[in-house]
Scaffold this active site. Sequence first.
Site, PDB file in Angstrom:
ATOM      1  N   ASN A 110       0.916  -1.079  -0.031  1.00  0.00           N
ATOM      2  CA  ASN A 110      -0.080  -0.010   0.149  1.00  0.00           C
ATOM      3  C   ASN A 110       0.830   1.146  -0.099  1.00  0.00           C
ATOM      4  OD1 ASN A 110      -2.398   1.588   0.559  1.00  0.00           O
ATOM      5  ND2 ASN A 110      -1.770   1.799   2.564  1.00  0.00           N
ATOM      6  N   HIS A 112       0.721   5.366   1.261  1.00  0.00           N
ATOM      7  CA  HIS A 112       0.201   5.890   2.542  1.00  0.00           C
ATOM      8  C   HIS A 112       1.192   7.381   2.277  1.00  0.00           C
ATOM      9  CE1 HIS A 112      -1.890   6.938   5.955  1.00  0.00           C
ATOM     10  NE2 HIS A 112      -0.848   7.133   6.628  1.00  0.00           N
ATOM     11  N   SER A 139       4.848   6.984   2.138  1.00  0.00           N
ATOM     12  CA  SER A 139       5.542   5.522   2.668  1.00  0.00           C
ATOM     13  C   SER A 139       5.021   4.466   1.626  1.00  0.00           C
ATOM     14  CB  SER A 139       5.458   5.146   3.962  1.00  0.00           C
ATOM     15  OG  SER A 139       5.826   6.259   5.103  1.00  0.00           O
ATOM     16  N   ASP A 148      -2.255   0.561   8.003  1.00  0.00           N
ATOM     17  CA  ASP A 148      -1.105   1.248   7.696  1.00  0.00           C
ATOM     18  C   ASP A 148       0.158   0.922   8.656  1.00  0.00           C
ATOM     19  OD1 ASP A 148      -2.549   2.856   5.945  1.00  0.00           O
ATOM     20  OD2 ASP A 148      -3.102   4.150   7.197  1.00  0.00           O
TER      21      ASP A 148
END
Length: 196
Positions: A110, A112, A139, A148
């Site tokens: 992912n 972020h 990130s 996260d």
Amino acid sequence: MADTKARIGVLISGRGSNMAALLYAAKRADCPYEIVLVAANDPDAKGLQLAAAEGIATFAQSHKGMKRAEFDAIIDGELRNAGVEYVALAGYMRLLSPEFVQGWANRMINIHPSLLPAYKGLHTHERALEAGDKMGGCSVHVVTAELDDGPVLGQTEVAILPGDTPDTLAERVLIAEHQLYSRVLADFVRRDARQG
Ligand code: GRF
């Protein structure tokens, strides 16, 4: 390394600019991944049109009125049918069911918009500005059960300017996101290929 490219499924909810960055980077002959499916939980997600115009298979299904696990099972089925090996979340605004996360353990990443572990969740730029931070950034991390929270694979710092607003900072961080994500995804699939 095998000469076949890693097959990526990208999940989006809206604009899809990070998905586009991954897609354009994949056009280079030496890119170790290809995008084989772009799926969204909102049939109106702008990024779907963009992906379709590039000849990428798309899937859209609204999550409204569905149980989380039930919805995730549909997305999971689409990813598996498309032969996806890795999932890239790109502005996918859904909490994921534990079953889905488990099913893609160490195969899902992912992006972020903060320097994790700072500012998990929403409104990251606003929070960085309120705290008087000198640096914002982005990130890329492995997705685990906690939001996260998974191991960070790469980060880019972006200097905060006097007079920055959440929007002006977001705009510059997005430039960094677009560069970071494709680089980290490429490294991630290459690393696996070496270990595999
Ligand atoms: C990006 O800032 C990403 O970091 C966050 O949501 C935003 C999505 O933008 N998770 P886009 O859909 O990739 O343009």
